[in-house]
Design an enzyme around this catalytic site. Structure first.
Site, PDB file in Angstrom:
ATOM      1  N   ASN A 196     -13.988   6.796   2.348  1.00  0.00           N
ATOM      2  CA  ASN A 196     -12.951   5.960   2.961  1.00  0.00           C
ATOM      3  C   ASN A 196     -12.643   6.498   4.357  1.00  0.00           C
ATOM      4  O   ASN A 196     -12.596   5.748   5.327  1.00  0.00           O
ATOM      5  CB  ASN A 196     -11.689   5.954   2.091  1.00  0.00           C
ATOM      6  CG  ASN A 196     -10.550   5.183   2.736  1.00  0.00           C
ATOM      7  OD1 ASN A 196     -10.725   4.035   3.129  1.00  0.00           O
ATOM      8  ND2 ASN A 196      -9.392   5.810   2.859  1.00  0.00           N
ATOM      9  N   TYR A 250       0.839  -1.198   0.000  1.00  0.00           N
ATOM     10  CA  TYR A 250       0.000   0.000   0.000  1.00  0.00           C
ATOM     11  C   TYR A 250       0.875   1.250   0.000  1.00  0.00           C
ATOM     12  O   TYR A 250       1.825   1.375   0.780  1.00  0.00           O
ATOM     13  CB  TYR A 250      -0.919   0.023   1.228  1.00  0.00           C
ATOM     14  CG  TYR A 250      -1.700   1.306   1.343  1.00  0.00           C
ATOM     15  CD1 TYR A 250      -2.818   1.526   0.545  1.00  0.00           C
ATOM     16  CD2 TYR A 250      -1.302   2.313   2.215  1.00  0.00           C
ATOM     17  CE1 TYR A 250      -3.530   2.712   0.625  1.00  0.00           C
ATOM     18  CE2 TYR A 250      -1.999   3.503   2.307  1.00  0.00           C
ATOM     19  CZ  TYR A 250      -3.112   3.704   1.498  1.00  0.00           C
ATOM     20  OH  TYR A 250      -3.804   4.888   1.577  1.00  0.00           O
TER      21      TYR A 250
END
Length: 710
Positions: A481, A102
């Site tokens: 998110n 990530y």
């Protein structure tokens, strides 16, 4: 506390075997008194060097770096280099092996499904799209983060990065250190962060400076605006701008340092102002002739709350042996059944009011101190287990909650100060002080602290508004998110505003307290003049006959002096012999009472008291006003018969500081100087940290415990 080294070379400040949840550590941090904690903060603040190792940064050190503009230097622990390098190497090795990571090979947040193999370009794009702040015009600083807060953020961020979980090169940390030590401060936007996934937008401008983005400016030591190239040159950073490696951009922005850095500065001031409020409450008790039993330890011991117990003990220490308390005891013994049995809440319950605020501020301080020594990245690079951990340490509710709570405590302290100030300026409540603390001989042309009282109402109203929480105004962000977020920096900013207003209130109250101290001094000296004059006139007109012999119906002037003692001096002193003022009315009433008791002797002019009242009043009117005026002049010239009682009190260091070091004086209508000018001097001194030493000097003899119950 036990420590161990992890695979990243970092030292962990917890021991899983003995305190796996860290509660013991949290409890241990609250040992000792709040005053001792403030002393430690001040000691840290005054050290010339801050040595960073990742785990031991303090609130005082952050405040020092923030405010000293290069006067305090930062040194990085060389021992941390290996751990920092290990995490950076792990990221590069991982990418070389094709590992999907990530923020290294993926997009960010809600777009993390996107993939790329161009890690460097991804970091540059991260900084570009996060540069979304608005600064306003070059002449307008209202949209820029204060440079003190930016310096605090820089320090806190690379303290976190030093712990070796972030995947960034040590050389970047050294560069940020050079900026700090060279007093070169990046320009950060004031707004634009929700402090979840860190303070992404403001921190991206520090990263932008490091990579040389043209829109990333900095401010030099003289306040000049610098381009990235000029900033690098002035800081002495060789080798040009940094080409960010994979994860390094994310490491720079994915932290909570802006919110926690500003929170550290706020709490340094909040702790100081909290102790100041305790000492000012004790001074308030002194000038109001309060009864000191409200500080008795048994009362507070039975309540069990440590903040309350300490607040009472501090006030008890200030009042112990106070010359004002000794004098007030005599006042309370006179006609006790005609006076209130106890003081009003703003005085009597001040320990109970301030105690919880002290506890909240202490707890918030420890929460933020833990935060500035924590690791906030996502992902975390765990070299020892060869993995990247995806979590949410960027979620900064500790900052948001700590700041909301602190702001509420500050508002409560301000409310108490306002209540005390309101009593102090109101002659219905202040036990004989003049209305609005008028200091001159002509109250019709002197309105004292009337303007200051209006200003205090304004300050208090705004402060109470700011007490409203920030953290309950969360909005879902970043394509849902970041659907919950801390608003840590916003809360820190609002708490900084609240602290600023509390400084205004504390400054105004302290000036008013000094005015009250000087008025008590004036009161005591003028009362001696009144008593002496009344006594002498009574002897001449009521006790001795024209031929020099004792008057057949003479009486002692003692009863007249009792009248003077019972009457508030400022209720008549501007025109002491005015017939409609209470002094002349009550002296006459006393003489008439004696005349009525004189019986048949009142029929004779030689033995009548009543016939001599006019002579007494006429001579008093001729002499007393002149004596009062002469005494005022002598007192103004520093030649008072009775010295100022404050010099015999533990609160004297604060009075001395305000009067002598800052050069303030008794405010009167005859003088040009306004209350605001004097309050400004004290406000500036508080902002500059100059009030700390006299404040702590008031408590230098305190042993950190209440007086024994006896």
């Amino acid at each position: 506390m036990e420590f161990y080294k992890n695979g990243n070379g970092a030292v962990e400040s917890f021991c899983e075997g003995h305190d796996p949840l860290n509660w013991n550590m949290a409890a241990e941090s609250l040992k000792g008194s709040h005053v001792d904690e403030l002393k430690r903060m001040v000691s840290d603040y005054r050290k010339p060097v801050v040595k960073l190792g990742g785990e031991t940064l303090t609130i005082g050190q952050v405040a020092a770096i923030a405010s000293h503009d290069g006067g305090v230097r930062v040194e990085l622990s060389e021992e941390k280099r290996a751990g920092v390098k290990a995490s950076s190497d792990w990221v590069m090795d991982s990418m070389g092996k094709g590992t999907d990571s990530y923020g290294v090979t993926t997009g960010f947040g809600a777009t993390s499904h996107r993939r790329t193999k161009n890690g460097g370009a991804l970091q540059r794009e991260l900084i570009r799209f996060l540069n979304a702040g608005i600064f306003g015009s070059s002449l307008d600083s209202t949209h820029k983060l204060p440079h003190t807060a930016t310096r605090a953020a820089m320090l806190v961020r690379f303290n976190t990065l030093l712990q070796g979980y972030s995947g960034i090169r040590f050389e970047i940390l050294e560069a940020i250190t050079k900026f700090l030590n060279g007093n070169i401060t990046p320009c950060l936007p004031l707004r634009g962060t929700i402090t979840a996934s860190g303070d992404l937008v403001p921190l991206s401008y520090i990263a932008g400076l490091l990579i040389g983005r043209p829109n990333s400016k900095s401010v030099g030591p003289k306040g000049e605006t610098l381009s990235p190239a000029e900033g690098f040159k002035l800081a002495g950073i060789d080798g040009g701008f940094f080409e960010l490696q994979p994860k390094e951009g994310l490491a720079l922005v994915n932290g909570t340092a802006v919110g926690s850095g500003m929170a550290s500065m706020v709490l340094f001031d909040a702790n100081t102002l909290a102790v100041l409020s305790e000492v000012m409450s004790a001074i308030f008790a002194e000038v109001m002739q309060g009864k000191p039993e409200f500080t008795d330890h048994l009362t507070h011991k039975l309540k069990h709350h440590p903040g309350q117990i300490e607040a009472a003990a501090i006030m008890e220490h200030i009042l112990e042996g106070s010359s004002y308390v000794k004098e007030a005891k005599k006042v309370h013994e006179m006609d006790p059944l005609q006076k209130p049995k106890q003081d009003r809440y703003a005085l009597r319950t001040s320990p109970q009011w301030l105690g919880p605020q002290i506890e909240v501020i202490r707890a918030a301080t420890k929460m933020i101190e833990r935060e500035i020594n924590s690791v906030n990245d996502n992902p975390l690079i765990d070299v020892s287990r060869n993995k990247a951990l995806h979590g949410g340490n960027f979620q900064e509710l500790p900052i948001g909650v700590a700041m909301d709570n602190t702001r509420l405590a500050i508002a409560s302290i301000g409310k108490l100060i306002f209540a005390q100030f309101s009593e102090l300026v109101n002659d219905y409540y202040n036990n004989g002080l003049p209305s609005i603390l008028t200091g001159s001989s002509n109250p019709s042309l002197d309105y004292g602290f009337k303007g200051a009282e209006i200003a205090m109402a304004s300050y208090c109203s705004e402060l109470q508004f700011l007490a409203n929480p920030v953290t309950n105004h969360v909005q879902s962000a970043e394509q849902h998110n970041q659907d919950v977020n801390s608003l840590g920096l916003i809360s820190s900013r609002k708490t900084s505003e609240a602290v600023d207003i509390l400084k205004l209130m504390s400054s105004t109250f302290l000036v008013a307290l000094c005015q009250a101290i000087d008025l008590r001094h004036l009161e005591e000296n003028l009362k001696i003049v009144v008593k002496t004059t009344v006594s002498n006139v009574a002897k001449r007109t009521l006790t001795v006959s024209p031929n020099g012999e004792l008057h057949p119906s003479r009486f002692s002037e003692k009863d007249l002096l009792t009248v003077v003692d019972r009457e508030y001096l400022f209720s008549y002193i501007d025109d002491p012999c005015l017939a409609t003022y209470p002094l002349m009315q009550k002296l006459r009433a006393e003489l008439v009472e004696h005349a009525l008791k004189n019986g048949e002797r009142e029929r004779s002019a030689n033995t009548s008291i009543f016939h001599k009242i006019a002579a007494f009043e006429e001579e008093l009117k001729t002499i007393l006003p002149k004596e009062v005026d002469n005494a005022r002049i002598e007192i103004e010239n520093g030649k008072s018969e009775i010295p100022n009682r404050i010099k015999e009190c533990r609160s004297y260091p604060l009075y001395r500081f305000v009067r002598e070091e800052l050069g303030t004086s008794l405010l009167t209508g005859e003088k040009i100087k306004s209350p605001g000018e004097e309050c400004y001097k004290v406000f500036n001194a508080i902002c500059a940290g100059k009030l700390v030493d006299p404040l702590l000097e008031c408590l230098k003899e305190w042993n950190g415990a209440p007086l024994p119950i006896s």
